[in-house]
Design an enzyme around this catalytic site. Structure first.
Site, PDB file in Angstrom:
ATOM      1  N   HIS A 265       0.855  -1.184   0.000  1.00  0.00           N
ATOM      2  CA  HIS A 265       0.000   0.000   0.000  1.00  0.00           C
ATOM      3  C   HIS A 265       0.889   1.231   0.000  1.00  0.00           C
ATOM      4  O   HIS A 265       1.895   1.266   0.709  1.00  0.00           O
ATOM      5  CB  HIS A 265      -0.920   0.017   1.233  1.00  0.00           C
ATOM      6  N   ASP A 319      -7.655  -5.515   0.768  1.00  0.00           N
ATOM      7  CA  ASP A 319      -8.202  -6.491  -0.176  1.00  0.00           C
ATOM      8  C   ASP A 319      -7.816  -7.929   0.156  1.00  0.00           C
ATOM      9  O   ASP A 319      -8.319  -8.853  -0.480  1.00  0.00           O
ATOM     10  CB  ASP A 319      -7.721  -6.159  -1.603  1.00  0.00           C
TER      11      ASP A 319
HETATM   12  N1  ACO Z   1       3.979  -7.795  -3.971  1.00  0.00           N
HETATM   13  C1  ACO Z   1       5.330  -7.784  -4.160  1.00  0.00           C
HETATM   14  N2  ACO Z   1       6.059  -6.653  -4.235  1.00  0.00           N
HETATM   15  C2  ACO Z   1       5.395  -5.498  -4.099  1.00  0.00           C
HETATM   16  C3  ACO Z   1       4.011  -5.427  -3.883  1.00  0.00           C
HETATM   17  C4  ACO Z   1       3.302  -6.629  -3.810  1.00  0.00           C
HETATM   18  N3  ACO Z   1       1.984  -6.650  -3.636  1.00  0.00           N
HETATM   19  N4  ACO Z   1       3.634  -4.139  -3.784  1.00  0.00           N
HETATM   20  C5  ACO Z   1       4.750  -3.412  -3.935  1.00  0.00           C
HETATM   21  N5  ACO Z   1       5.807  -4.232  -4.128  1.00  0.00           N
HETATM   22  C6  ACO Z   1       7.219  -3.813  -4.335  1.00  0.00           C
HETATM   23  C7  ACO Z   1       7.431  -3.392  -5.790  1.00  0.00           C
HETATM   24  O1  ACO Z   1       7.788  -4.474  -6.616  1.00  0.00           O
HETATM   25  C8  ACO Z   1       8.522  -2.364  -5.624  1.00  0.00           C
HETATM   26  O2  ACO Z   1       9.744  -3.055  -5.412  1.00  0.00           O
HETATM   27  P1  ACO Z   1      11.130  -2.468  -5.973  1.00  0.00           P
HETATM   28  O3  ACO Z   1      11.334  -1.170  -5.266  1.00  0.00           O
HETATM   29  O4  ACO Z   1      12.113  -3.515  -5.599  1.00  0.00           O
HETATM   30  O5  ACO Z   1      10.943  -2.306  -7.453  1.00  0.00           O
HETATM   31  C9  ACO Z   1       8.169  -1.674  -4.316  1.00  0.00           C
HETATM   32  O6  ACO Z   1       7.445  -2.654  -3.546  1.00  0.00           O
HETATM   33  C10 ACO Z   1       7.285  -0.444  -4.501  1.00  0.00           C
HETATM   34  O7  ACO Z   1       6.142  -0.840  -5.275  1.00  0.00           O
HETATM   35  P2  ACO Z   1       5.257   0.160  -6.103  1.00  0.00           P
HETATM   36  O8  ACO Z   1       4.391  -0.625  -7.022  1.00  0.00           O
HETATM   37  O9  ACO Z   1       6.124   1.233  -6.700  1.00  0.00           O
HETATM   38  O10 ACO Z   1       4.394   0.799  -4.932  1.00  0.00           O
HETATM   39  P3  ACO Z   1       3.176   1.763  -5.131  1.00  0.00           P
HETATM   40  O11 ACO Z   1       3.047   2.549  -3.894  1.00  0.00           O
HETATM   41  O12 ACO Z   1       3.271   2.482  -6.430  1.00  0.00           O
HETATM   42  O13 ACO Z   1       1.945   0.733  -5.289  1.00  0.00           O
HETATM   43  C11 ACO Z   1       0.225  -0.785  -4.833  1.00  0.00           C
HETATM   44  C12 ACO Z   1       1.045   0.416  -4.302  1.00  0.00           C
HETATM   45  C13 ACO Z   1      -0.324  -0.462  -6.223  1.00  0.00           C
HETATM   46  C14 ACO Z   1      -0.944  -1.026  -3.893  1.00  0.00           C
HETATM   47  C15 ACO Z   1       1.155  -2.012  -4.879  1.00  0.00           C
HETATM   48  O14 ACO Z   1       1.577  -2.356  -3.587  1.00  0.00           O
HETATM   49  C16 ACO Z   1       0.480  -3.198  -5.556  1.00  0.00           C
HETATM   50  O15 ACO Z   1       0.477  -3.291  -6.791  1.00  0.00           O
HETATM   51  N6  ACO Z   1      -0.130  -4.155  -4.752  1.00  0.00           N
HETATM   52  C17 ACO Z   1      -0.824  -5.295  -5.321  1.00  0.00           C
HETATM   53  C18 ACO Z   1      -2.208  -4.894  -5.795  1.00  0.00           C
HETATM   54  C19 ACO Z   1      -3.144  -4.612  -4.627  1.00  0.00           C
HETATM   55  O16 ACO Z   1      -3.243  -5.362  -3.677  1.00  0.00           O
HETATM   56  N7  ACO Z   1      -3.840  -3.476  -4.747  1.00  0.00           N
HETATM   57  C20 ACO Z   1      -4.834  -3.068  -3.751  1.00  0.00           C
HETATM   58  C21 ACO Z   1      -4.304  -1.927  -2.929  1.00  0.00           C
HETATM   59  S1  ACO Z   1      -5.511  -1.442  -1.704  1.00  0.00           S
HETATM   60  C22 ACO Z   1      -6.660  -0.596  -2.581  1.00  0.00           C
HETATM   61  O17 ACO Z   1      -6.380   0.045  -3.554  1.00  0.00           O
HETATM   62  C23 ACO Z   1      -8.035  -0.709  -2.180  1.00  0.00           C
END
Ligand code: ACO
Length: 388
Positions: A265, A319
């Site tokens: 998140h 979620d």
């Molecule tokens: N699983 C594994 N690695 C992850 C995850 C995850 N769920 N989420 C983030 N990371 C890692 C990324 O790979 C990245 O790693 P790096 O720095 O080594 O490249 C780092 O953490 C940062 O990730 P970003 O995607 O840049 O983080 P951002 O803040 O942009 O995204 C998000 C947040 C979209 C929620 C992300 O965590 C994600 O895609 N999660 C999975 C989808 C999900 O569960 N979404 C629901 C969120 S709650 C809601 O919206 C109601």
């Protein structure tokens, strides 16, 4: 990066960039605290109802007994949707995603109440009531329509959440199940400037009608990086299939830089407090209505992730456990995100009102990276090499 006049800082995804002042919701992502209008999410989930929480979010204060009674009665009075909307929904393809059906039907309300009298308190109040009342009816209607049935009418003797479950499943729900569902709605009702709420505020800032505001937010919520993740979590748990496969699945996913759905998140560096409450609700559901094997897979995955992902501040989000509760309630998987929308409409409407209270149209800038000062070339002289 500099434009000569002043420093421009570009933050992809607007991370950490405030785009508004807001008094609706506060998130302390380092300590895992969430509050609506100053009330902790734990207190609201334990003591409030969804409609009372919606009132708090939208009007800013908890209602008195009389105000709550009037609000509930108004919502109940407006639950039905026009036969024209139902007939329109019957033309939607049954194979279409219910979020697309919801976005279209929410937008269609603007055709019926199209005066944009957003400076009139009565118009604002009526729009709030209609949207909160009719969105659940439209979600349930599409579910029956796609099965080839006629939607069933709301039941006036049932409260908001019980009535939705009744319209969806055609059975009066167990009161404990209805209360657990109502608590799920409280947990999803608001979460500051997430993608769909930002979308709602951008749309609101153009002074369009509230039905367009909600329709744009529904479209944004649908994506798998946002509300749509709740569907994907169950698919992932089923793919893992057993707790002893969780470690291998996670290791491979991390190696392949694959996101684990329901984890991570932008705001939290600890477990999302809503995920902790939802996990408790899942356990309450299982204690009363029987276990779900996928819960053991989920807890095994969370355990394994505590070493592999927690180091990066990645923990379960809202979620992760919600789908397990919804499945036990008999809600089909592709309705998990529409159910999220039923609840989040309260937050979107709170932000709509707040945006109107101090409006300035959103119009961010960009950093242009395209070509410049190109000479015009007549069509007969163009070659593919010119594009290289
Ligand atoms: N699983 C594994 N690695 C992850 C995850 C995850 N769920 N989420 C983030 N990371 C890692 C990324 O790979 C990245 O790693 P790096 O720095 O080594 O490249 C780092 O953490 C940062 O990730 P970003 O995607 O840049 O983080 P951002 O803040 O942009 O995204 C998000 C947040 C979209 C929620 C992300 O965590 C994600 O895609 N999660 C999975 C989808 C999900 O569960 N979404 C629901 C969120 S709650 C809601 O919206 C109601």
């Amino acid at each position: 990066m500099s434009n000569g006049a002043h420093e421009i800082i570009f933050r992809p995804g607007l991370e950490g960039v405030p785009v508004t002042h807001s008094a609706i919701c506060d998130i302390d992502g380092l300590n895992g605290h969430l509050s609506y209008r100053g009330y902790s999410i734990e207190d609201l989930a334990a003591h409030s109802t969804f409609l009372e929480t919606a009132y708090l979010l939208i009007w800013g204060e908890l209602p008195t007994e009389e105000q709550l009674h009037d609000f509930e009665a108004e919502v109940q009075r407006h639950r039905r949707v026009s036969f024209r909307v139902r007939d329109m929904m019957k033309c939607f393809p049954a194979t279409g995603h219910p979020m697309d059906a919801l976005q279209s039907s929410a937008a269609s309300l603007g055709l019926f109440y199209s005066r944009r009298a957003i400076d009139r308190p009565k118009y604002v109040y009526d729009a709030v009531i209609r949207l909160i009342a009719k969105i659940p009816t439209m979600v349930a209607a599409f579910q029956l329509i796609r099965k080839g049935q006629d939607p069933i009418q709301p039941r006036d003797d049932l409260a908001y959440s019980a009535n939705f479950l009744y319209m969806l499943t055609e059975r009066e729900p167990d009161p404990i199940a209805a209360r657990i569902f109502d608590r799920c709605l409280i947990l999803h009702a608001e979460h500051s400037l997430n993608a769909s709420t930002f979308s709602a505020r951008v749309t609101a800032s153009t002074l369009t009608d509230p039905y367009a505001v909600v329709a744009s937010a529904v479209g944004t919520l649908a994506g798998p990086l946002h509300g749509g993740a709740n569907e994907d979590v169950l698919a992932m748990l089923e793919e893992i299939s057993s707790p002893d496969q969780a470690a291998a699945y996670l290791k491979k996913a991390v190696e392949n830089k694959q996101k684990i759905m329901g984890f991570g998140h932008r705001e939290y560096r600890v477990k999302d407090p809503r995920a902790s409450i939802l996990q408790g609700l899942a356990e309450e559901m299982f204690a009363r209505f029987g276990r779900d094997d996928m819960y053991d897979v989920a807890t095994a995955l969370e355990r394994e992730a505590s070493s592999l992902l927690a180091v990066k501040g990645i923990y379960p989000n809202v979620d992760f456990y919600s789908g397990l509760v919804y499945r036990k309630l008999g809600i089909p998987r592709d309705l998990f995100t529409p159910v999220f929308a039923i609840s989040r409409v309260a937050g979107w409407l709170a932000h709509w009102r707040e945006q109107l209270g101090a409006n300035r149209i959103f119009r961010p800038s960009q950093i242009y990276t395209g070509k410049v000062t190109r000479a015009w070339c007549p069509v007969e002289e163009r070659t593919l090499e010119m594009d290289a």
